[in-house]
Enzyme design. Structure first.
Site, PDB file in Angstrom:
ATOM      1  N   LYS A   1       7.592  -5.182 -11.725  1.00 20.53           N
ATOM      2  CA  LYS A   1       8.081  -4.870 -10.386  1.00 20.53           C
ATOM      3  C   LYS A   1       9.524  -4.380 -10.406  1.00 20.53           C
ATOM      4  O   LYS A   1       9.952  -3.660  -9.507  1.00 20.53           O
ATOM      5  CB  LYS A   1       7.964  -6.093  -9.479  1.00 20.53           C
ATOM      6  CG  LYS A   1       6.526  -6.457  -9.137  1.00 20.53           C
ATOM      7  CD  LYS A   1       6.475  -7.614  -8.155  1.00 20.53           C
ATOM      8  CE  LYS A   1       5.047  -7.943  -7.776  1.00 20.53           C
ATOM      9  NZ  LYS A   1       4.972  -9.061  -6.799  1.00 20.53           N
TER      10      LYS A   1
ATOM     11  N   LYS B   1      -8.205  -2.761  -9.800  1.00 19.70           N
ATOM     12  CA  LYS B   1      -8.756  -3.645  -8.777  1.00 19.70           C
ATOM     13  C   LYS B   1      -8.380  -3.164  -7.381  1.00 19.70           C
ATOM     14  O   LYS B   1      -7.307  -2.591  -7.174  1.00 19.70           O
ATOM     15  CB  LYS B   1      -8.243  -5.075  -8.975  1.00 19.70           C
ATOM     16  CG  LYS B   1      -8.851  -5.827 -10.127  1.00 19.70           C
ATOM     17  CD  LYS B   1      -8.252  -7.209 -10.265  1.00 19.70           C
ATOM     18  CE  LYS B   1      -8.536  -8.083  -9.066  1.00 19.70           C
ATOM     19  NZ  LYS B   1      -8.035  -9.468  -9.224  1.00 19.70           N
TER      20      LYS B   1
ATOM     21  N   LYS C   1      -4.756  -5.570  -1.886  1.00 19.72           N
ATOM     22  CA  LYS C   1      -4.237  -5.603  -0.523  1.00 19.72           C
ATOM     23  C   LYS C   1      -2.862  -4.966  -0.434  1.00 19.72           C
ATOM     24  O   LYS C   1      -2.381  -4.648   0.659  1.00 19.72           O
ATOM     25  CB  LYS C   1      -4.208  -7.035   0.009  1.00 19.72           C
ATOM     26  CG  LYS C   1      -3.250  -7.980  -0.676  1.00 19.72           C
ATOM     27  CD  LYS C   1      -3.320  -9.364  -0.023  1.00 19.72           C
ATOM     28  CE  LYS C   1      -2.314 -10.339  -0.636  1.00 19.72           C
ATOM     29  NZ  LYS C   1      -2.634 -10.651  -2.044  1.00 19.72           N
TER      30      LYS C   1
END
Length: 315
Positions: free
Chosen positions: A106, A187, A190
């Site tokens: 990140k 995957k 969200k």
């Protein structure tokens, strides 16, 4: 045996979350603490109004997905989570945090990152250790964080006395693994809204449009509709979704037929969740009361653990 799981409102819940996480969670609600880790959503730049809206939506969706018998709470409503974090930060070493993979990913390519992104694995350790679980079911992507929690618990106990249960890592029974419809090599997330992500609140026409545009391949000959994760990841993903939603691929010979069956099956699975969500959204006071009661139970469990840890460290 206590079951613990937290979901971060970093985006809106998806079909992948329902089939891969919420269904298994709904099957185990006795002595289960399921939290919304809103503090974790603040480790990167965020819009306060959006965080609040996503949290409220997630609160109602967890109820709509069948988790009402569990203890549901917002992480930020249980002060022991942040209280224990600092004590564990006084136990952790920078070298351990430097090795955290998610921080590296990140933070890659950024001039600077928030200090909370660096230290949030310690918050995750506090999330776990406060409830003294003996086993923590975890996937490969979070295994490193649970290993840190084990290391911190062991070091704390050795230095200050036996306070924490050192949890064992267990491999959970795999829920359905749903991949992105537009990019079946990753995957469904969200955190990444797009044409390949089916949200739990997508209306039927949107679901059908997204499935119709799902990636397949150029093989249209006999036997084209078959699972093969290496050479046919898109088709395999659609077959997995169909099976997880209770459908059958028997007799399907074309991609068009497959997509129609997947669409019908997904719409049928989402319909009761969406109906229940609509009812709950119309009664926000009820949803709030459920989470207030859950936070009270979570505080009752966690406050003695924090108090014991504080005393052990000399506070």
């Amino acid at each position: 045996m206590t079951t613990l799981s937290l979901l971060t409102p970093s985006g809106r819940l998806t079909l992948g979350n329902l089939l891969g996480a919420l269904r298994p969670m709904a099957a185990r609600t006795a002595d289960a603490f399921y939290g919304i880790s809103d503090l974790h959503a603040m480790t990167t730049a965020h819009d306060p109004a959006l965080l609040r809206a996503r949290t409220q939506e997630m609160q109602a969706l967890l109820l709509a997905a069948g988790l009402e018998q569990a203890t549901l709470f917002r992480q930020s409503d249980v002060p022991a989570h942040t209280g224990l974090t600092y004590l564990l930060e006084c136990t952790a070493y920078t070298g351990e945090l430097n090795r955290m993979i998610q921080f590296k990913e990140k933070g890659r390519g950024r001039e600077s990152t928030r200090a909370s992104l660096y230290t949030y694995p310690v918050l995750m350790a506090a999330d776990i250790l406060l409830y003294r679980p003996r086993h923590v079911p975890v996937g490969d992507d979070q295994r490193q964080h649970v290993e840190l929690a084990r290391d911190l618990a062991t070091r704390f106990n050795r230095t200050y006395g036996e306070v924490f249960t050192v949890p064992e890592i267990s491999t959970p029974r795999a829920g359905a693994r749903v991949m992105d419809l537009a990019d079946p090599t990753r995957k469904m997330s969200k955190s990444v809204e797009g044409p390949g992500t089916i949200l739990l609140l997508d209306p039927p026409d949107v679901v059908r449009r997204k499935v119709a545009r799902a990636v397949t391949d150029s093989d249209t000959g006999p036997g084209a509709v078959r699972p093969d994760r290496e050479t046919k990841p898109g088709v395999t993903n659609l077959l997995d979704v169909l099976a997880a939603c209770g459908g059958s691929a028997d007799g399907i010979t074309t991609y068009g037929e497959l997509k129609r069956e997947v669409s019908d099956a997904v719409v049928a699975v989402l319909e009761p969740v969406q109906k229940r969500y609509t009812d709950l959204a119309a009664d926000p006071a009820h949803v709030a009361s459920v989470y207030e009661d859950g936070a009270a139970r979570a505080r009752k469990v966690t406050e003695p653990v924090l108090a014991t840890a504080r005393a052990a460290m000399g506070l």
